[in-house]
Design an enzyme around this catalytic site. Structure first.
Site, PDB file in Angstrom:
ATOM      1  N   CYS A 126      46.325  19.029  68.303  1.00  0.00           N
ATOM      2  CA  CYS A 126      47.715  19.135  67.837  1.00  0.00           C
ATOM      3  C   CYS A 126      47.958  20.424  67.045  1.00  0.00           C
ATOM      4  O   CYS A 126      48.914  21.161  67.311  1.00  0.00           O
ATOM      5  CB  CYS A 126      48.082  17.925  66.995  1.00  0.00           C
ATOM      6  SG  CYS A 126      46.779  17.340  65.942  1.00  0.00           S
ATOM      7  N   HIS A 234      52.489  18.326  61.251  1.00  0.00           N
ATOM      8  CA  HIS A 234      51.575  19.332  60.689  1.00  0.00           C
ATOM      9  C   HIS A 234      52.354  20.611  60.372  1.00  0.00           C
ATOM     10  O   HIS A 234      53.271  20.992  61.120  1.00  0.00           O
ATOM     11  CB  HIS A 234      50.483  19.683  61.694  1.00  0.00           C
ATOM     12  CG  HIS A 234      49.498  18.599  61.972  1.00  0.00           C
ATOM     13  ND1 HIS A 234      49.352  17.464  61.200  1.00  0.00           N
ATOM     14  CD2 HIS A 234      48.584  18.487  62.970  1.00  0.00           C
ATOM     15  CE1 HIS A 234      48.408  16.702  61.697  1.00  0.00           C
ATOM     16  NE2 HIS A 234      47.910  17.291  62.791  1.00  0.00           N
TER      17      HIS A 234
END
Ligand code: 2RA
Length: 329
Positions: A126, A234
């Site tokens: 990711c 994130h």
């Protein structure tokens, strides 16, 4: 398309089902797959109920595509069995990413590498996906020499156990620990285990996967990955040194015109990306774009994305969409 979702009851698996429905992926038959303890569980997809099945049952049903998010060992053990049955596997674990015979794909960057012969395709990590979405167009224009990245990663990247730990710590309840330390009111400079070089696996994924996806081993990358008590996505500070000078307005314009990237960058209006607002979205958001005044040909920026969507489920399904659109499955 007969589609198997392996790890259907997990955090990413649930988002995969949500994104398959949202994007109206042509699912004619869904095969939700999970570990033996979840077999028989009922899940709902587009208003229809399906029974969770075990891995061997799923292999035997010969899906066209299997979307995996079930951990590295399950992928290593079972992806080849699905592939041998004629199923094309797109795997979210790190199991196959650095295998030289397997493709590591971010559709906007290198989907063109895919062929019908690719029966096990790796979905990148990711934190790598959101970074290379921004690096790729800039590398094409200015040639990247070196990247220094620090990540501020959502606890959802660790899974349900981490979310539960944070909720317990909020509530002052002692429960099972996903991390070595308290995460509430804390920042843990360790994502995954340490390798022999004192970097974590997460940091080395950013280093190794970036080079593979961008097809250029000359790009120097160094990373620090930090876990913070956030759930929406994130965040990353990225410092990029180019071989050539650049114009900041032109650089911003390149990113603005990059498919899948949204520039949120205006200090006058306090406009910049934040995980609170990136959650549930598929784009990669970039802001705080500014020249690094400490050295030439270098820029700083801030990149945010929902790690469960573009960082995992959506990227996986975009790969599947490419395979279908190009008749590779
Ligand atoms: C993490 N990128 O955030 C890793 C795995 N999802 O923990």
């Amino acid at each position: 398309m007969k589609v198997a979702v392996v790890g259907a009851t997990g955090m990413v698996g649930e988002v995969m089902l949500q994104v398959l429905a949202e994007r109206n992926f042509p699912v004619t038959e869904l095969i939700p797959v999970a570990s033996e303890k979840s077999v028989g569980k009922e899940i709902e997809f587009k208003g229809k109920k399906y029974q969770v099945v075990g891995l061997q049952t799923a292999v035997d049903r010969k899906a066209d595509i299997a979307l995996f998010s079930a951990g590295g060992q399950t992928s290593l053990d079972w992806a080849p069995k699905f592939a041998a049955a004629g199923t094309t596997v797109i795997d979210n674990s790190s199991a196959w990413r650095m295998d030289p015979t397997k493709k590591l794909i971010v559709p906007e960057i290198n989907a063109h590498e895919l062929t019908a012969a690719d029966k096990i395709i790796a979905n990148p990590n990711c934190s790598t996906i959101q970074m290379v979405m921004v690096l790729a167009p800039l590398h094409k224009k200015y040639t990247i020499k070196r990247v220094v990245v620090s990540t501020y990663q959502s606890i959802t990247g660790t899974g349900v156990k981490a979310v539960q730990q944070l909720e317990n710590e909020y509530a002052g309840v002692q429960g099972e620990m996903a991390y070595k330390y308290q995460i509430h009111r804390n920042a843990i400079p360790q994502c995954d285990v340490f390798e022999d070089n004192d970097y974590t696996k997460e940091e080395m994924k950013l280093v190794r996967e970036t080079k593979k996806i961008m097809g250029d081993n000359s790009i120097a990358v160094t990373a620090t990955a930090v876990r913070i008590p956030v759930v929406g996505g994130h965040s990353e500070t990225v410092n990029i040194e180019f071989n050539n000078d650049f114009d900041i307005a032109e650089l911003r314009k390149i990113l603005h015109h990059t498919n899948g990237v949204v520039v949120q960058d205006n200090t006058d209006t306090y406009t910049y990306p934040m995980p609170l607002y990136a959650e549930g979205k598929d784009e990669v958001f970039v802001g705080r774009i500014r020249r690094d005044e400490s050295q030439p040909n270098t820029v700083n920026m801030w990149i945010v994305a929902d790690n469960l969507r573009k960082g995992a489920a959506t990227n996986t399904i975009q790969i599947a969409e490419y395979l279908v659109a190009h008749k590779l499955v």
